[in-house]
Design an enzyme around this catalytic site. Sequence first.
Site, short mmCIF file in Angstrom:
data_model
loop_
_atom_site.label_atom_id
_atom_site.label_comp_id
_atom_site.label_asym_id
_atom_site.label_seq_id
_atom_site.Cartn_x
_atom_site.Cartn_y
_atom_site.Cartn_z
CB ILE A 125 9.99 -1.88 -5.58
CG1 ILE A 125 10.84 -0.68 -5.18
CG2 ILE A 125 8.58 -1.81 -5.03
CD1 ILE A 125 10.47 0.60 -5.93
CG MET A 127 10.47 1.21 -1.46
SD MET A 127 9.16 2.44 -1.76
CE MET A 127 9.53 2.89 -3.45
CB THR A 128 8.12 -2.26 3.45
OG1 THR A 128 7.27 -1.43 2.68
CG2 THR A 128 7.56 -2.37 4.86
CD GLN A 243 3.29 5.74 -12.90
OE1 GLN A 243 3.43 6.79 -13.50
NE2 GLN A 243 3.76 4.59 -13.39
CD GLU A 244 4.08 1.94 -4.50
OE1 GLU A 244 3.90 0.99 -3.71
OE2 GLU A 244 5.16 2.58 -4.56
CD GLU A 369 -4.20 4.87 9.82
OE1 GLU A 369 -5.29 4.36 10.14
OE2 GLU A 369 -3.40 4.31 9.01
#
Length: 381
Positions: A125, A127-128, A243-244, A369
């Site tokens: 996946i 995303m980042t 869930q992750e 954080e």
Amino acid sequence: MQRTLFEDDHHAFRETARAFVDRTVRPNYEKYVEQRYIDRELWLEAGRQGLLGLEIPEEYGGSGANDYRFNAVFAEELCKVSAGIASCLGIHGDVVAPYLVDLCTEEQKQRWLPRFCSGELTTGIGMTEPSGGSDLAALRSTAVRDGSDWILNGSKTFITNGYSADMVVVAARTSPEKKSKGITLFAVETGMKGFERGRKLDKVGQPESDTAELFFEDVRIPAENVIGEVDRGFIYMMERLPQERLGGAISNLAHAKQILLETIEYAKERKAFGQSIGSFQHNKFLLAELVTKVDVTQAFLDQCTIAHTKRELSAVDAAKAKYWSADVQNEVLDACVQLHGGYGYMTEYRVARAWMDARVTKIWAGSNEIMKELIGRDLGL
């Protein structure tokens, strides 16, 4: 304290998962570490054992368990040997699976899910991004309409399975003026022109988990590879992040617990000044504190797992589980290294590798954080 969330079916499944780990993962672990990826045969064997499709309906080749406790059992057994392999298989079966099951069309499910369950189609996946980190709303990758297709440009980084995945679910901005409400998810498949992978990233820990940068230069994405509705990607991600994070928390604690148990045995056997090091009051008290902290954390995670099985786990409780378990994991493993003394700093010892493997858990899936920020906001602060 006896755990009460599992039933007979889960205990039986644990034996299946443990047998897979002992037969397939444990004998090949050193090879995976050295080559910095896991062989496709592991994926195929996991598929043959029905371990990749726990959340996939039976009509598409999955087991249709629809019970997150099975996911938890599999993660716990993998983490006893390798946090990195647990991460690879977890991203596939625990993180990507809900996107495909919940959001895909019937045609997409027929096209992807049978191979997803068999291990023939491995996933990641995206995303980042290099500039964004935990700030998913600020992603810069873009997808622009071109007829019925989309043209994708941008990059992703720190992507687990990124080097080897056959398909990556990629988040890209499709309506920049809508900010977070203008993000769409796309299935980007190996072989699409303009889709390139960077080097396997050289991480501090978890070398067996291939992690890579992904680059998209004018990648043409057909309309049939759009996942869900256009511009609803951010909502989809927010809905599935709990869930992750719970899956990460379960893995964190199982990983730390196993090394702690091994360290207790080491403390009984290792002698200094004529007695076992575990008999010294400081070490005895330290181990008592660590065991208690692990057990208390386990009780909370088990309750979170039950809540999630009932579809009642809140994003805030998932954030608590993620941040707290990562802190406990790193505290426990740091103490285990100290108890091993100089040997704890040697990479041929499991405790040293586990210590390195664990450090990322306070960063990924949303930094600790950020988790505290979510919890604080829920307090009205």
